[in-house]
Design a protein around this motif. Structure first.
Motif, PDB file in Angstrom:
ATOM      1  N   HIS A   4       0.819  -1.209   0.000  1.00  0.00           N
ATOM      2  CA  HIS A   4       0.000   0.000   0.000  1.00  0.00           C
ATOM      3  C   HIS A   4       0.853   1.260   0.000  1.00  0.00           C
ATOM      4  O   HIS A   4       0.477   2.257  -0.610  1.00  0.00           O
ATOM      5  CB  HIS A   4      -0.953   0.008   1.193  1.00  0.00           C
ATOM      6  N   PHE A   5       1.992   1.222   0.665  1.00  0.00           N
ATOM      7  CA  PHE A   5       2.871   2.387   0.686  1.00  0.00           C
ATOM      8  C   PHE A   5       3.340   2.750  -0.720  1.00  0.00           C
ATOM      9  O   PHE A   5       3.610   3.905  -1.001  1.00  0.00           O
ATOM     10  CB  PHE A   5       4.078   2.130   1.592  1.00  0.00           C
ATOM     11  N   ALA A  41       4.324   9.459   5.973  1.00  0.00           N
ATOM     12  CA  ALA A  41       3.788   8.218   5.421  1.00  0.00           C
ATOM     13  C   ALA A  41       2.959   7.468   6.457  1.00  0.00           C
ATOM     14  O   ALA A  41       1.860   6.973   6.149  1.00  0.00           O
ATOM     15  CB  ALA A  41       4.924   7.332   4.914  1.00  0.00           C
ATOM     16  N   PHE A  42       3.456   7.384   7.686  1.00  0.00           N
ATOM     17  CA  PHE A  42       2.706   6.671   8.725  1.00  0.00           C
ATOM     18  C   PHE A  42       1.447   7.426   9.130  1.00  0.00           C
ATOM     19  O   PHE A  42       0.429   6.809   9.454  1.00  0.00           O
ATOM     20  CB  PHE A  42       3.593   6.372   9.931  1.00  0.00           C
ATOM     21  N   SER A  46      -2.127   5.758   8.775  1.00  0.00           N
ATOM     22  CA  SER A  46      -3.040   5.772   9.910  1.00  0.00           C
ATOM     23  C   SER A  46      -4.412   6.309   9.507  1.00  0.00           C
ATOM     24  O   SER A  46      -5.441   5.764   9.911  1.00  0.00           O
ATOM     25  CB  SER A  46      -2.449   6.621  11.031  1.00  0.00           C
ATOM     26  N   ALA A  47      -4.442   7.361   8.711  1.00  0.00           N
ATOM     27  CA  ALA A  47      -5.714   7.936   8.251  1.00  0.00           C
ATOM     28  C   ALA A  47      -6.478   6.934   7.381  1.00  0.00           C
ATOM     29  O   ALA A  47      -7.706   6.808   7.488  1.00  0.00           O
ATOM     30  CB  ALA A  47      -5.471   9.228   7.485  1.00  0.00           C
ATOM     31  N   ILE A  48      -5.761   6.200   6.543  1.00  0.00           N
ATOM     32  CA  ILE A  48      -6.399   5.180   5.696  1.00  0.00           C
ATOM     33  C   ILE A  48      -7.008   4.092   6.576  1.00  0.00           C
ATOM     34  O   ILE A  48      -8.154   3.684   6.385  1.00  0.00           O
ATOM     35  CB  ILE A  48      -5.387   4.584   4.694  1.00  0.00           C
ATOM     36  N   LEU A  49      -6.251   3.613   7.557  1.00  0.00           N
ATOM     37  CA  LEU A  49      -6.760   2.564   8.447  1.00  0.00           C
ATOM     38  C   LEU A  49      -7.943   3.056   9.276  1.00  0.00           C
ATOM     39  O   LEU A  49      -8.924   2.327   9.459  1.00  0.00           O
ATOM     40  CB  LEU A  49      -5.650   2.058   9.365  1.00  0.00           C
ATOM     41  N   ASP A  50      -7.880   4.293   9.762  1.00  0.00           N
ATOM     42  CA  ASP A  50      -9.004   4.863  10.515  1.00  0.00           C
ATOM     43  C   ASP A  50     -10.265   4.889   9.654  1.00  0.00           C
ATOM     44  O   ASP A  50     -11.350   4.559  10.127  1.00  0.00           O
ATOM     45  CB  ASP A  50      -8.682   6.277  11.001  1.00  0.00           C
ATOM     46  N   ASN A  58     -12.050   0.509   1.393  1.00  0.00           N
ATOM     47  CA  ASN A  58     -10.602   0.376   1.289  1.00  0.00           C
ATOM     48  C   ASN A  58     -10.195   0.937  -0.071  1.00  0.00           C
ATOM     49  O   ASN A  58     -10.617   0.421  -1.100  1.00  0.00           O
ATOM     50  CB  ASN A  58     -10.210  -1.095   1.408  1.00  0.00           C
ATOM     51  N   PRO A  59      -9.389   1.976  -0.113  1.00  0.00           N
ATOM     52  CA  PRO A  59      -9.027   2.582  -1.393  1.00  0.00           C
ATOM     53  C   PRO A  59      -8.209   1.670  -2.292  1.00  0.00           C
ATOM     54  O   PRO A  59      -8.014   1.957  -3.456  1.00  0.00           O
ATOM     55  CB  PRO A  59      -8.206   3.808  -0.980  1.00  0.00           C
ATOM     56  N   TYR A  60      -7.749   0.551  -1.778  1.00  0.00           N
ATOM     57  CA  TYR A  60      -6.919  -0.352  -2.559  1.00  0.00           C
ATOM     58  C   TYR A  60      -7.648  -1.625  -2.972  1.00  0.00           C
ATOM     59  O   TYR A  60      -7.051  -2.515  -3.546  1.00  0.00           O
ATOM     60  CB  TYR A  60      -5.647  -0.697  -1.780  1.00  0.00           C
TER      61      TYR A  60
END
Length: 75
Positions: A4-5, A41-42, A46-50, A58-60
């Motif tokens: 994802h990164f 990046a973290f 974190s915002a994606i996981l929240d 899930n954007p991915y």
């Protein structure tokens, strides 16, 4: 996480995020630690996981490899 990164940070930052050391001459001459880039990046991760935990999409999801059904053909 590493996969994802790749969608939002340079390769070097993603590799540093998971603790991979530099290779070749970069190991000797490139002493940059990417601290600010890792922090950003973290925070983004974190915002994606929240968002996912809050019920957001899930954007991915559309980038995941296709799994094979039990019969052996792609879904």
């Amino acid at each position: 996480m590493r996969t994802h990164f790749s969608g939002f940070v340079p390769h070097e930052v993603a590799e540093a995020a998971i603790g991979h050391g530099k290779k070749g001459m970069g190991k000797v001459y490139d002493m940059f630690k990417y601290r600010q880039q890792l922090r950003a990046a973290f925070k983004q991760w974190s915002a994606i996981l929240d968002d996912v935990l809050a019920g957001g999409a899930n954007p991915y999801d559309d980038e995941r490899p296709q799994r094979r059904a039990e019969g052996g053909s792609p879904q």
